[in-house]
Motif scaffolding. Sequence first.
Motif, PDB file in Angstrom:
ATOM      1  N   PRO A   1      80.413  10.167  -9.827  1.00  0.00           N
ATOM      2  CA  PRO A   1      81.672  10.420  -9.133  1.00  0.00           C
ATOM      3  C   PRO A   1      81.874   9.442  -7.980  1.00  0.00           C
ATOM      4  O   PRO A   1      80.916   8.987  -7.364  1.00  0.00           O
TER       5      PRO A   1
ATOM      6  N   GLY B   1      83.476  15.893 -10.838  1.00  0.00           N
ATOM      7  CA  GLY B   1      83.163  14.995  -9.737  1.00  0.00           C
ATOM      8  C   GLY B   1      84.375  14.541  -8.950  1.00  0.00           C
ATOM      9  O   GLY B   1      84.245  13.836  -7.960  1.00  0.00           O
TER      10      GLY B   1
ATOM     11  N   PRO C   1      82.596  18.354  -4.314  1.00  0.00           N
ATOM     12  CA  PRO C   1      82.993  17.009  -3.863  1.00  0.00           C
ATOM     13  C   PRO C   1      83.682  17.034  -2.500  1.00  0.00           C
ATOM     14  O   PRO C   1      83.408  16.183  -1.653  1.00  0.00           O
TER      15      PRO C   1
ATOM     16  N   LEU D   1      75.563  17.187  -7.343  1.00  0.00           N
ATOM     17  CA  LEU D   1      76.752  16.848  -8.124  1.00  0.00           C
ATOM     18  C   LEU D   1      76.400  15.883  -9.255  1.00  0.00           C
ATOM     19  O   LEU D   1      76.809  16.064 -10.405  1.00  0.00           O
ATOM     20  N   ILE D   2      75.616  14.865  -8.902  1.00  0.00           N
ATOM     21  CA  ILE D   2      75.189  13.894  -9.903  1.00  0.00           C
ATOM     22  C   ILE D   2      74.407  14.574 -11.011  1.00  0.00           C
ATOM     23  O   ILE D   2      74.616  14.300 -12.198  1.00  0.00           O
TER      24      ILE D   2
ATOM     25  N   VAL E   1      76.741  16.293 -13.241  1.00  0.00           N
ATOM     26  CA  VAL E   1      77.606  15.422 -14.035  1.00  0.00           C
ATOM     27  C   VAL E   1      76.808  14.527 -14.967  1.00  0.00           C
ATOM     28  O   VAL E   1      77.066  14.455 -16.167  1.00  0.00           O
TER      29      VAL E   1
END
Lengths: 321, 297, 294
Positions: free
Chosen positions: A127, C220, C247, C272-273, C276
């Motif tokens: 992201p 994300g 995020p 988060l990574i 995802v």
Amino acid sequence: MGTPWPARPPGRARRWAFADGAYRGLLTAFALFVFVIAALIVYESARGSGLSVRTFGWSFLTSTEWDPVAGRFGALPYLYGTLVSSGLAMLLSVPLGLGAAVFLAELAPRRVGDAVAFVVELLASIPSIVYGIWGLFVLAPFLRTALEPWLIRHLGFLPLFEGFPFGIGMLNAGIVLAVMVLPTIVSLSREILLSTPRTLREAALALGSTRSEAIGVVLDAARPGILGAVILGLGRALGETMAVTMVIGNASRISASLLAPGATMASVIANEFTEATGDLYLSALIEIALVLFVLTLLVNAVARLLVHWAAGGRRDVAGTA
Amino acid sequence: MTLETPSIRTILPEGRRGETAPEARAGAGATTSAGAAAPAAHAPGAVEPRLVTRDFNLWYGTHQALKQVSLEVPDHSVTAIIGPSGCGKSTLLRSFNRMNDLIPGVRVRGSVRVSGLEVYAPSTDVVELRRRIGMVFQRPNPFPKSIFDNVAFGLRLLGLGNRTELEARVEDSLRHAALWDEVRDRLGKSALALSGGQQQRLCIARALAVEPEVLLMDEPASALDPTATARIEELVLDLKERYTIVMVTHNMQQAARVSDRTAFMLVGELIELGETRQLFTRPRQKLTEDYITGRFG
Amino acid sequence: MSPAQPSAPQRLQPRGPSWNRRAWNAGVLSACWLAAATVVLPLALIVWHLLAKGLPAMNLAFFLHMPKPVGEPGGGMANAIVGTLILVALGAAIAVPIGVGAGVWLSEYGRGRFASMVRYTADVLAGVPSIVVGVVAYGLVVVPMGRFSALAGGVALGILMLPTIVRSTEEVVRLVPRSYREAALALGAPRWRTIQQVVIPAASAGIVTATVLALARAAGETAPLLFTALGNRFWSLQLDQPMASLPVFIFDYARAPYEDWNRQAWTGALVLIMLVTLLSAVLRITLRRLPGRS
């Protein structure tokens, strides 16, 4: 002619025809919805920006004044920031990305190429906020203490590298954007290179080309596709928001120096939208969104046209494999 | 075309010439090449055939694709290599200009000599080697450029920038490939607009432009219709005057029509090599006879 | 003009490639090497820093606790993690039926001008910057509702997911062999049952994969949530109220002047990574194993 086929019972025939039609209608409605959403985007951004458009007209795009207190809004600094940061990103990422793609497709052993390409593709799914954090906490200190002082010392006579080493600013944004679009450019270009017919390479080598000369022939044949990959990357860079917002410094002025803070269209929306007081302020921000939308639309349209035009007469090449 | 090009010595140090001695190999079975003598038969000073292989072996990983192949190709002749698919005929052809180098895991042992020079010597300059050995591929593979630029490609690599000379040489090559009259007024057009047969002749012209000493053709007509095939065959007969040609073909009639000598290969071994007429009418090997009479393959 | 003489006397440059060509070749090849190394370097650095800075603060509390007020160390992002899941689910609820439906339509019925216009529109939508989608969702949902809400965030994420789902569904359904359709039709099945009971199930693995990839990407996204779902420091599952998301939390914490928050931002980024990347990594690997997918 013998006995005719028995007809289906009329009731069932009608029911089936109806079911077929209904099913198709439902799917068509879903497809129509894609249009509806696109139309809503256009409608909403046009409606929301109406007040600003009526108030400022074309001067919105040429004025550098952004003064919420006085109620005067001009988007030129943001347009400039978007174009310069994306331009810088392409300047850095296109040669690097192409070189890497050539390495992965032509020079590296197949297994190494596959492995690296896999990793690069994974990185495309990181992201943008994560790139932003990295730019803010890792890249900015490095730029502030190492690269920017060096640039100022040695190239400071150029307006491009004038000023103070802030760490955040246009340069940082350009580098972060370059890192972000690299996966797109590398993996797409590699795929395109791999899909060019092997025989082209062999023909060039058999004529006594060096390896790099043979690669030149392959690149030449792959040019339309690679151009498309590059412009796709540009489209991404133009609209990129979070990472840029975190590292560009958010100053609404135009400065020749890459070391100075700036702002992009996306970053100013992200920063000011929730704080926008007054209808005109909000409307000006929405108009920036509209301009950004149109800009990315144009870039994508140009990409398509270029690819289409460049691929004309070359379709047979793509076919031979 | 002179046999000895003095400059080629600059590619290979003198000491390397003929260094790779054939391995002593007593009665190793079927690999007999008719009329082929040991290299010692070429007395010092005598002219060595344009292309000579001696006990040449090639492996793809652990699979041995060529076994102890020894053959000779004299100057200004057409040699056809025939055999069932997978017999190694294309591999052998691609060994002559080291196109097999592109495939990972390839190993070779033995000797291939072109114009008296060792192809697999460590000091061989592969780029120059390939320049001196032209190759025409199974499917026409013109570059996505204009007709002119295709033929000029190799010349430009050699640094030929003079437009007049470039044009003269392009015209020459196209004439030799019997294509000039068909394309003279559209040299600037894309090569991909040509028909398959024309494309293949363009590829021949492209190879001829850099004045190769040997022309390798890997089933050059297999992707073409009968008319285009006939034209390619005529062309091969013409080119024989000036070039040494080795042609792989799966088509025995074609070999009989155009070649002076024919080599028959089977599972990586050279079974028989002889005058084409003799090989097709009075084969020495039982296997050859079985193949040409259609008993297998 | 007669055929040219064999040009033995005027041999072309007989000595192999010139020094220039060799040098150029070596230069180009090493430049490619260098470029590949340079590309991998920042990407490797990002992963390294994520682990080095994110791992230390990662503990169970981060997943289970609520954020602490300013000045108090510790705390977690439990509400943001749950919020992200809810927002993505909302987006999926909107985008999956429409996207899969439109994708199947494109593959099975999509011929002619209208179909290519739909395809083109989907491609255009894929190129719309996410911040613009946020602005639009603000106008569509936030303004009429009179407040920021999870629903608005879901709408924004849904719009973002849609084009990917449409185009990859079309691609995957198109890969179903013709013979399947013919077999079903030959048995007298009507078209809709053929599609619904033969074609879609045959493509289901691919459709699921495409959908999850789109969801992972949406998870994300930050920009479209900034002024739709906004953010929330408190526990909230109400869809008509502002909702926290990972995020946005990372964004706020990274820009805050507190070191403890900055540390948590790194940890949040790592979480988060993991959410995802692991998802898409696993999917990509299974994707390669799937038959009929190049």
